[in-house]
Scaffold this active site. Structure first.
Site, mmCIF file in Angstrom:
data_model
loop_
_atom_site.group_PDB
_atom_site.id
_atom_site.type_symbol
_atom_site.label_atom_id
_atom_site.label_comp_id
_atom_site.label_asym_id
_atom_site.label_seq_id
_atom_site.Cartn_x
_atom_site.Cartn_y
_atom_site.Cartn_z
ATOM 1 N N ALA A 245 0.963 -1.248 0.014
ATOM 2 C CA ALA A 245 0.010 -0.095 0.013
ATOM 3 C C ALA A 245 0.929 1.217 0.169
ATOM 4 O O ALA A 245 1.869 1.258 0.670
ATOM 5 C CB ALA A 245 -0.838 0.153 1.270
ATOM 6 N N LYS A 246 0.219 2.352 -0.750
ATOM 7 C CA LYS A 246 1.197 3.693 -0.648
ATOM 8 C C LYS A 246 1.546 4.027 0.569
ATOM 9 O O LYS A 246 2.464 4.452 1.065
ATOM 10 C CB LYS A 246 0.444 4.542 -1.383
ATOM 11 N N ARG A 247 0.583 4.102 1.440
ATOM 12 C CA ARG A 247 0.598 4.523 2.884
ATOM 13 C C ARG A 247 1.459 3.710 3.930
ATOM 14 O O ARG A 247 1.963 4.235 4.963
ATOM 15 C CB ARG A 247 -0.808 4.795 3.633
#
Length: 284
Positions: A245-247
């Site tokens: 995930a990007k986060r």
């Protein structure tokens, strides 16, 4: 593939960060499904999150896909399609109600955890017409009364390349948001409208969006839109078993590209489900 209509697929990233290996897997699979079916591969930039979308991420997305050796037949932006979302919302107006709850208020109202996306308890559905009118000056979203919507649509199914015939259960998703305080349409509404408007025949995306398809199938029925075939593929996970995930700081394609990695070789490896060291495919 012959004897039927050409396959149309799409890759639809949000320009809110850099693409990672999981995005590459979806893009390669969508691209190859279209090319193998003599069809079209569309690139749609989902840029209506005005608080997080960045133009520089759009440029990086285009470079990353080119580096992977993927060519698209059409480039579109959701921000240029707002009238379509407004029209769809109008068609559903009698099933929608304003919601004034914040995320914190919703979380506080739940007596038990409901996973990463808690099901809305229907608080604002019970407001009187007078209360709603009095509060319309406050920030609000628009939610669909799911019970009424399901009653109107009747029983529904959809087909997934991995799961087979699926009985739609949108009630389990609760009264989802269709128009947000900070965006003209939610993911659910925008993606359903866009896929139909662009003639997408096959939707390729990660299994993390499998549950969302129950809602999308309902919206298709309510709006009189066609239902594409779905291909929900397993996610790439790290050594800890957590999805990329990007986060969470997943390795960016741009960093691999700038580091001299061979994008075409990466695409070929993904086609064979071969992943860089430390990564694997999760459960379907």
């Amino acid at each position: 593939m012959s004897g039927g209509p050409a396959v149309v697929t799409r890759f639809a990233p949000s320009p809110t960060g850099r693409l990672h290996l999981g995005h590459a897997l979806s893009a390669v699979r969508a691209h190859d499904l279209a090319r193998g079916g003599g069809g079209r591969f569309l690139l749609r930039i989902e840029d209506i999150d005005g608080t997080r979308s960045r133009p520089e991420h759009v440029e990086t997305i285009l470079r990353d896909l080119g580096w992977l050796g993927l060519a698209w037949d059409e480039l579109s932006f959701q921000s240029e399609r707002l009238d379509l979302y407004t029209a769809a919302q109008g068609q559903l107006a009698d099933l929608l109600y304003p919601c004034f709850c914040t995320r914190a208020e919703i979380a506080a109202s739940l007596s038990a955890p409901h996973g990463p996306a808690p099901v809305y308890p229907g608080t604002c559905r019970h407001l009187s017409p007078a209360d709603r009118r009095a509060r319309m000056g406050q920030p609000h979203s628009w939610r669909i009364d799911m019970a009424r919507a399901v009653e109107r649509a009747g029983p529904l199914t959809w087909h997934d390349a991995y799961a087979g015939e699926v009985i739609a259960d949108p009630l389990a998703q609760g009264d989802v948001i269709l128009a947000r305080k900070d965006a003209p349409a939610s993911y659910h509404l925008a993606v359903t409208v866009d896929d139909a408007a662009q003639g997408v025949s096959d939707v390729v995306r990660g299994v993390d969006l499998f549950d969302a398809t129950h809602v999308h199938r309902l919206l298709q029925a309510l709006l009189g839109l066609p239902t594409p075939r779905y291909h929900h593929h397993p996610l790439i996970v790290g050594a800890d078993g957590q999805r990329l995930a990007k986060r969470h700081g997943a390795p960016a394609l741009a960093a691999m590209r700038e580091g001299g990695a061979d994008g075409h070789a990466l695409s070929d490896a993904l086609r064979r489900n071969m992943l860089p060291a430390g990564f694997r495919l999760g459960e379907a």
